[in-house]
Design a protein around this motif. Structure first.
Motif, PDB file in Angstrom:
ATOM      1  N   LEU A   1     -26.456   3.590 -30.222  1.00  0.00           N
ATOM      2  CA  LEU A   1     -25.438   4.816 -30.764  1.00  0.00           C
ATOM      3  C   LEU A   1     -25.080   5.897 -30.038  1.00  0.00           C
ATOM      4  N   PHE A   2     -25.640   5.927 -28.676  1.00  0.00           N
ATOM      5  CA  PHE A   2     -24.705   6.848 -27.188  1.00  0.00           C
ATOM      6  C   PHE A   2     -23.589   5.996 -27.120  1.00  0.00           C
ATOM      7  N   ILE A   3     -23.440   4.660 -26.657  1.00  0.00           N
ATOM      8  CA  ILE A   3     -22.202   3.944 -26.864  1.00  0.00           C
ATOM      9  C   ILE A   3     -21.264   3.845 -28.211  1.00  0.00           C
ATOM     10  N   ASP A   4     -21.552   3.958 -29.019  1.00  0.00           N
ATOM     11  CA  ASP A   4     -20.831   4.144 -30.354  1.00  0.00           C
ATOM     12  C   ASP A   4     -20.140   5.566 -30.086  1.00  0.00           C
ATOM     13  N   ALA A   5     -20.826   6.353 -29.560  1.00  0.00           N
ATOM     14  CA  ALA A   5     -20.138   7.710 -30.213  1.00  0.00           C
ATOM     15  C   ALA A   5     -19.344   8.115 -28.800  1.00  0.00           C
ATOM     16  N   MET A   6     -19.201   6.826 -27.661  1.00  0.00           N
ATOM     17  CA  MET A   6     -18.516   7.116 -26.071  1.00  0.00           C
ATOM     18  C   MET A   6     -17.238   6.671 -26.988  1.00  0.00           C
ATOM     19  N   LEU A   7     -17.137   5.582 -27.875  1.00  0.00           N
ATOM     20  CA  LEU A   7     -16.337   5.379 -27.781  1.00  0.00           C
ATOM     21  C   LEU A   7     -14.904   6.256 -28.738  1.00  0.00           C
ATOM     22  N   LEU A   8     -16.411   6.467 -29.717  1.00  0.00           N
ATOM     23  CA  LEU A   8     -15.857   7.911 -30.597  1.00  0.00           C
ATOM     24  C   LEU A   8     -14.837   8.606 -29.786  1.00  0.00           C
ATOM     25  N   VAL A   9     -15.446   9.240 -28.915  1.00  0.00           N
ATOM     26  CA  VAL A   9     -14.270  10.283 -27.788  1.00  0.00           C
ATOM     27  C   VAL A   9     -13.242   9.367 -27.002  1.00  0.00           C
ATOM     28  N   ALA A  10     -13.329   8.376 -26.501  1.00  0.00           N
ATOM     29  CA  ALA A  10     -12.709   7.347 -26.145  1.00  0.00           C
ATOM     30  C   ALA A  10     -11.298   7.307 -26.501  1.00  0.00           C
ATOM     31  N   ASP A  11     -11.837   6.633 -27.864  1.00  0.00           N
ATOM     32  CA  ASP A  11     -10.539   7.242 -29.043  1.00  0.00           C
ATOM     33  C   ASP A  11      -9.501   7.892 -29.199  1.00  0.00           C
ATOM     34  N   ARG A  12     -10.703   9.214 -28.962  1.00  0.00           N
ATOM     35  CA  ARG A  12      -9.633  10.856 -28.663  1.00  0.00           C
ATOM     36  C   ARG A  12      -8.952  10.908 -27.742  1.00  0.00           C
ATOM     37  N   LEU A  13      -9.538  10.710 -26.738  1.00  0.00           N
ATOM     38  CA  LEU A  13      -8.820  10.942 -25.068  1.00  0.00           C
ATOM     39  C   LEU A  13      -7.664   9.900 -24.999  1.00  0.00           C
TER      40      LEU A  13
ATOM     41  N   GLY B   1      -6.270   9.868 -27.768  1.00  0.00           N
ATOM     42  CA  GLY B   1      -4.598   9.831 -29.049  1.00  0.00           C
ATOM     43  C   GLY B   1      -4.702  11.625 -29.275  1.00  0.00           C
ATOM     44  N   PRO B   2      -4.983  12.269 -29.978  1.00  0.00           N
ATOM     45  CA  PRO B   2      -4.682  13.540 -30.409  1.00  0.00           C
ATOM     46  C   PRO B   2      -5.135  14.696 -28.967  1.00  0.00           C
ATOM     47  N   PHE B   3      -7.024  13.824 -28.358  1.00  0.00           N
ATOM     48  CA  PHE B   3      -6.810  15.423 -27.273  1.00  0.00           C
ATOM     49  C   PHE B   3      -6.756  14.144 -26.012  1.00  0.00           C
ATOM     50  N   ASN B   4      -5.822  13.847 -26.120  1.00  0.00           N
ATOM     51  CA  ASN B   4      -5.199  13.581 -24.690  1.00  0.00           C
ATOM     52  C   ASN B   4      -5.142  14.371 -23.296  1.00  0.00           C
ATOM     53  N   ILE B   5      -5.928  15.523 -22.505  1.00  0.00           N
ATOM     54  CA  ILE B   5      -6.026  16.301 -21.210  1.00  0.00           C
ATOM     55  C   ILE B   5      -4.576  15.659 -21.048  1.00  0.00           C
ATOM     56  N   GLU B   6      -3.725  14.703 -20.516  1.00  0.00           N
ATOM     57  CA  GLU B   6      -2.859  14.311 -19.877  1.00  0.00           C
ATOM     58  C   GLU B   6      -1.278  15.208 -20.078  1.00  0.00           C
ATOM     59  N   ALA B   7      -1.799  14.521 -21.620  1.00  0.00           N
ATOM     60  CA  ALA B   7      -0.469  15.099 -22.168  1.00  0.00           C
ATOM     61  C   ALA B   7      -0.529  17.010 -22.630  1.00  0.00           C
TER      62      ALA B   7
ATOM     63  N   SER C   1      -3.251   6.187 -15.413  1.00  0.00           N
ATOM     64  CA  SER C   1      -2.512   6.842 -16.167  1.00  0.00           C
ATOM     65  C   SER C   1      -4.645   7.146 -17.050  1.00  0.00           C
ATOM     66  N   LEU C   2      -4.629   7.949 -18.393  1.00  0.00           N
ATOM     67  CA  LEU C   2      -5.784   8.027 -19.430  1.00  0.00           C
ATOM     68  C   LEU C   2      -5.780   7.200 -19.548  1.00  0.00           C
ATOM     69  N   ASP C   3      -4.789   6.337 -19.926  1.00  0.00           N
ATOM     70  CA  ASP C   3      -4.808   5.372 -20.655  1.00  0.00           C
ATOM     71  C   ASP C   3      -5.390   4.122 -21.056  1.00  0.00           C
ATOM     72  N   ARG C   4      -4.945   3.974 -19.309  1.00  0.00           N
ATOM     73  CA  ARG C   4      -5.483   2.473 -18.810  1.00  0.00           C
ATOM     74  C   ARG C   4      -6.982   2.628 -18.542  1.00  0.00           C
ATOM     75  N   LEU C   5      -7.469   4.248 -18.083  1.00  0.00           N
ATOM     76  CA  LEU C   5      -8.733   4.233 -18.000  1.00  0.00           C
ATOM     77  C   LEU C   5      -9.662   3.957 -19.341  1.00  0.00           C
TER      78      LEU C   5
END
Length: 508
Positions: free
Chosen positions: A285-297, A299-305, A375-379
């Protein structure tokens, strides 16, 4: 009457017969010495094994001291094997936590440097005399990211309020404004929207991006700590006996080269690592939640952008106020009263000229280099692949460890150690987890007493998973936790007093 020569001959024949039926322990001595043990006391030939406590008490190549040493060795071997099997997982969380953390901190430094360089060039001394507003903004953003007790929304509201006070005074430098008047100006901010939509948009973008970035890095830290801690196994006496029978009773049986049967190995390790397997549901469940936030990073929550064009957006907001300064000032004067004229002789030269010099953004080649050389995308692409491979890790440990060629044989093999001799292993492999060990034929496991330490790690993962899910929705959980030092306290930052805010306001 039999003579003495006949008696001596009989004794020699008996002795020779005994040597002929007693097997050599040469291979065992060689394997035992290879483990680093001294051979003093190790039998040259098999001896009666009534003294043994774990292995078979038939004829044996082990003394009690040898069995005890090999028992200790089996525990070290399990720990070493567990650390080796989990090394990739642990290094993934350690290295990626370091990489993301370096990236985000360098991104903040680059953004602050970019804003400072551009504002110095554009506004000159008007900026440098008031630069502490921007310094405080970045200082609070860094403090929030590194786990400080900062309420992002309140901090950003305070930034725009302070900026309005300063710029309003600079645009109306022919007047003097007291603290009460400045307080009144702030009350009209929501109504007048002097900076346009910039404060509202940036607050939403910055808050979501920083919540996601900080929570994701905290998740990597929690994953690292849990993996490191759970890779240290607590070996019970029953597990210790089972490990000795699995790994080293072949030595005592004179078969040091004989590897354990695959399914036999699985049953022993499923019993010894039953509590680790119980970590798996919460870990997944923890790994799934990490993957969800990674998707946000991505997309719309990209701190670099969000951070790269921050300087441009703030300057455009200042220009919006400048363009509407007459209307804004008139409404403020109407609502707060006519301010007092400034003392004669106060220099206000250059204010209008500087503000009339429209802001010129950096061209791409002038901007600071990309944070941390990537870049954040590559990370994010890299860590998502690693996280997907980390699912079901703990329940798969016995399988992963036993499938190594040096540890055991394939399940179908009949040329293997089956716990008492060379031959096929017939018992079924038990299922994963503590409750399934009731039917384990190799390890006695008390299923009524879960490992307290493992339960603590399960709770740490549960708390972190809740934070990640909240971050995925753009929200922050600021409740205290103490989960691998990753949770933060729900305490809002103290705002600096208004006198210090307005210090340094001045002229050329």
């Amino acid at each position: 009457m039999l003579g003495i020569p006949f008696v001596l001959c009989t004794l020699v024949l008996v002795a020779l017969g005994a040597d002929a039926t007693s097997r050599s322990c040469g291979d065992v001595r060689h394997a035992y010495a290879a483990k680093g043990f001294a051979l003093a006391g190790a039998p040259q030939h098999e001896i009666a094994g009534e003294h043994l406590r774990v292995c078979s008490q038939g004829y044996t190549c082990c003394t009690l001291e040898m069995e005890e040493r090999l028992s200790d060795q089996s525990k070290m071997d399990l720990q070493s094997l567990l650390e080796e099997t989990s090394s990739t997982l642990r290094s993934t969380f350690t290295s990626r936590h370091k990489k993301f953390d370096e990236f985000f901190l360098e991104l903040l430094d680059n953004s602050e440097k970019s804003l400072n360089d551009m504002f110095v060039r554009t506004y000159g001394k008007l900026y440098t005399h008031n630069s502490e507003i921007f310094e405080d903004l970045f200082s609070e953003l860094k403090r929030y990211y590194t786990g400080g007790n900062v309420n992002l929304e309140e901090m950003l509201n305070d930034f725009w309020s302070r900026l309005l006070e300063r710029v309003f005074q600079l645009l109306n430098s022919q007047y003097t404004f007291g603290d009460d008047y400045l307080e009144c100006i702030s009350k009209y901010a929501d109504q007048l929207k002097p900076f346009g939509d910039a404060p509202h948009k940036l607050k939403a973008q910055v808050t979501r991006a920083f919540v996601a970035a900080r929570t994701f890095v905290q998740g990597l830290m929690v994953g690292r700590e849990v993996a490191n801690r759970v890779s240290k196994v607590n070996i019970s006496p029953a597990c210790s006996k089972a490990l000795t029978r699995l790994m080293y009773c072949p030595y005592c049986a004179g078969l040091p080269e004989l590897r354990p049967c695959g399914n036999y190995c699985r049953n022993v390790l499923k019993g010894c690592l039953a509590n680790q397997a119980d970590l798996d549901p919460e870990w997944n469940l923890f790994i799934d939640a990490m993957l969800l936030v990674a998707d946000r990073l991505e997309g719309p929550f990209n701190i670099e952008a969000v951070m790269e064009p921050l300087d441009v957006k703030i300057s455009e907001a200042i220009m919006t106020l400048q363009d509407n300064s007459m209307q804004v000032s008139a409404k403020v004067f109407q609502g707060c009263g006519q301010p007092k004229p400034a003392v004669m002789g106060r220099s206000v030269r250059g204010v209008s000229d500087v503000f009339n010099a429209r802001f010129r953004p950096y061209s791409p080649e002038e901007r600071p280099t990309t944070a941390a050389g990537t870049s954040l995308d590559r990370l994010v692409i890299d860590i998502k692949e690693k996280l997907k491979k980390a699912k079901r890790f703990w329940s798969a440990l016995p399988e992963d460890m036993c499938t190594q060629e040096r540890v055991s044989t394939p399940p179908e093999s009949e040329q293997c150690w089956n716990s008492h001799t060379k031959g096929r292993y017939f018992p079924e492999v038990v299922k994963d987890g503590l409750t399934s060990q009731l039917s384990n034929p190799e390890v006695e496991v008390d299923i009524t007493r879960p490992d307290t330490f493992i339960r603590q790690q399960i709770m740490a993962l549960r708390v972190m998973t809740n934070k990640l899910r909240s971050a995925y929705n753009g929200n922050d959980i600021l409740s205290g936790g103490g989960v691998a030092n990753a949770a933060t306290n729900h305490v809002t930052s103290c705002l600096s007093d208004r006198q210090s805010r307005n210090a340094g306001l001045g002229a050329d």
